[in-house]
Scaffold this active site. Structure first.
Site, PDB file in Angstrom:
ATOM      1  N   HIS A   2       1.085  -1.139  -0.050  1.00  0.00           N
ATOM      2  CA  HIS A   2      -0.292   0.162   0.222  1.00  0.00           C
ATOM      3  C   HIS A   2       0.327   0.924   0.123  1.00  0.00           C
ATOM      4  O   HIS A   2       1.645   1.300   1.113  1.00  0.00           O
ATOM      5  CB  HIS A   2      -1.004  -0.170   1.305  1.00  0.00           C
ATOM      6  CG  HIS A   2      -2.411   1.159   1.382  1.00  0.00           C
ATOM      7  ND1 HIS A   2      -2.772   1.036   0.314  1.00  0.00           N
ATOM      8  CD2 HIS A   2      -1.997   2.424   1.639  1.00  0.00           C
ATOM      9  CE1 HIS A   2      -3.450   1.913   0.357  1.00  0.00           C
ATOM     10  NE2 HIS A   2      -3.016   2.990   1.803  1.00  0.00           N
ATOM     11  N   CYS A   3       0.396   2.173  -1.119  1.00  0.00           N
ATOM     12  CA  CYS A   3       1.755   3.324  -1.279  1.00  0.00           C
ATOM     13  C   CYS A   3       0.808   4.588  -0.455  1.00  0.00           C
ATOM     14  O   CYS A   3      -0.497   4.999  -1.431  1.00  0.00           O
ATOM     15  CB  CYS A   3       1.560   3.380  -2.428  1.00  0.00           C
ATOM     16  SG  CYS A   3       2.620   4.639  -2.420  1.00  0.00           S
ATOM     17  N   PHE A   4       1.150   4.794   0.473  1.00  0.00           N
ATOM     18  CA  PHE A   4       0.401   6.168   0.594  1.00  0.00           C
ATOM     19  C   PHE A   4       0.222   7.661   0.233  1.00  0.00           C
ATOM     20  O   PHE A   4      -0.398   8.131   0.899  1.00  0.00           O
ATOM     21  CB  PHE A   4       0.877   6.152   2.951  1.00  0.00           C
ATOM     22  CG  PHE A   4       2.230   7.522   1.865  1.00  0.00           C
ATOM     23  CD1 PHE A   4       2.371   8.510   2.690  1.00  0.00           C
ATOM     24  CD2 PHE A   4       3.398   6.358   2.606  1.00  0.00           C
ATOM     25  CE1 PHE A   4       3.678   9.270   2.030  1.00  0.00           C
ATOM     26  CE2 PHE A   4       4.949   6.660   2.159  1.00  0.00           C
ATOM     27  CZ  PHE A   4       4.465   7.870   2.912  1.00  0.00           C
ATOM     28  N   ALA A   7      -2.260   6.573  -1.967  1.00  0.00           N
ATOM     29  CA  ALA A   7      -3.802   5.997  -0.917  1.00  0.00           C
ATOM     30  C   ALA A   7      -4.213   4.870  -2.031  1.00  0.00           C
ATOM     31  O   ALA A   7      -5.475   4.083  -2.801  1.00  0.00           O
ATOM     32  CB  ALA A   7      -4.680   7.247  -0.781  1.00  0.00           C
ATOM     33  N   ASN A   8      -3.547   4.038  -2.506  1.00  0.00           N
ATOM     34  CA  ASN A   8      -3.830   3.066  -3.022  1.00  0.00           C
ATOM     35  C   ASN A   8      -2.960   1.538  -3.418  1.00  0.00           C
ATOM     36  O   ASN A   8      -1.604   1.868  -3.028  1.00  0.00           O
ATOM     37  CB  ASN A   8      -3.875   2.891  -4.389  1.00  0.00           C
ATOM     38  CG  ASN A   8      -5.255   2.654  -5.374  1.00  0.00           C
ATOM     39  OD1 ASN A   8      -4.943   1.154  -4.701  1.00  0.00           O
ATOM     40  ND2 ASN A   8      -4.716   2.642  -6.951  1.00  0.00           N
TER      41      ASN A   8
END
Length: 121
Positions: A2-4, A7-8
């Site tokens: 998950h890449c902050f 947001a996905n």
């Protein structure tokens, strides 16, 4: 994983889209810096300079570090695409069963030609 930042989740199915997103962001940031610099002006009165150029100077202070960060992410993901690996495999190498017997700096899924890895990417 998950890449902050976006947001996905970024993974095998959308890694190429994430790479294109990073490329678009890098181009946008580096193209906007000259525009911001061009809008700055010299003014002998500090209050007038601060009113016009202060916000632009603040934008420049944000754009440079963000440009470096996004460009470094783009370089890292480009290198991962060339050797056909993911950041998850790099970070969790010892914990993944299918990579347990593979030496640390070996890329078991990489082809001899990077263009083949890019085609699969």
């Amino acid at each position: 994983h998950h890449c902050f930042l976006v947001a996905n989740c970024v993974g095998e199915g959308n890694h190429a889209l994430f790479w294109w997103f990073l490329l678009a962001q890098a181009v946008s940031i580096w193209c906007s810096i000259p525009l911001v610099h061009g809008a700055m002006r010299d003014d002998p009165i500090f209050a007038a300079w601060l009113a016009h150029t202060g916000p632009l100077f603040g934008c420049t202070l944000l754009l440079w570090p963000m440009g470096v960060l996004v460009t470094l992410l783009l370089v890292v993901h480009t290198l991962m695409a060339l050797v056909d690996t993911t950041s998850y495999e790099s970070a969790k190498h010892d914990q993944l069963e299918y990579l347990r017997d593979v030496p640390e700096c070996t890329f078991p899924f990489a082809d001899a030609l990077p263009c083949i890895a890019l085609a699969r990417f």
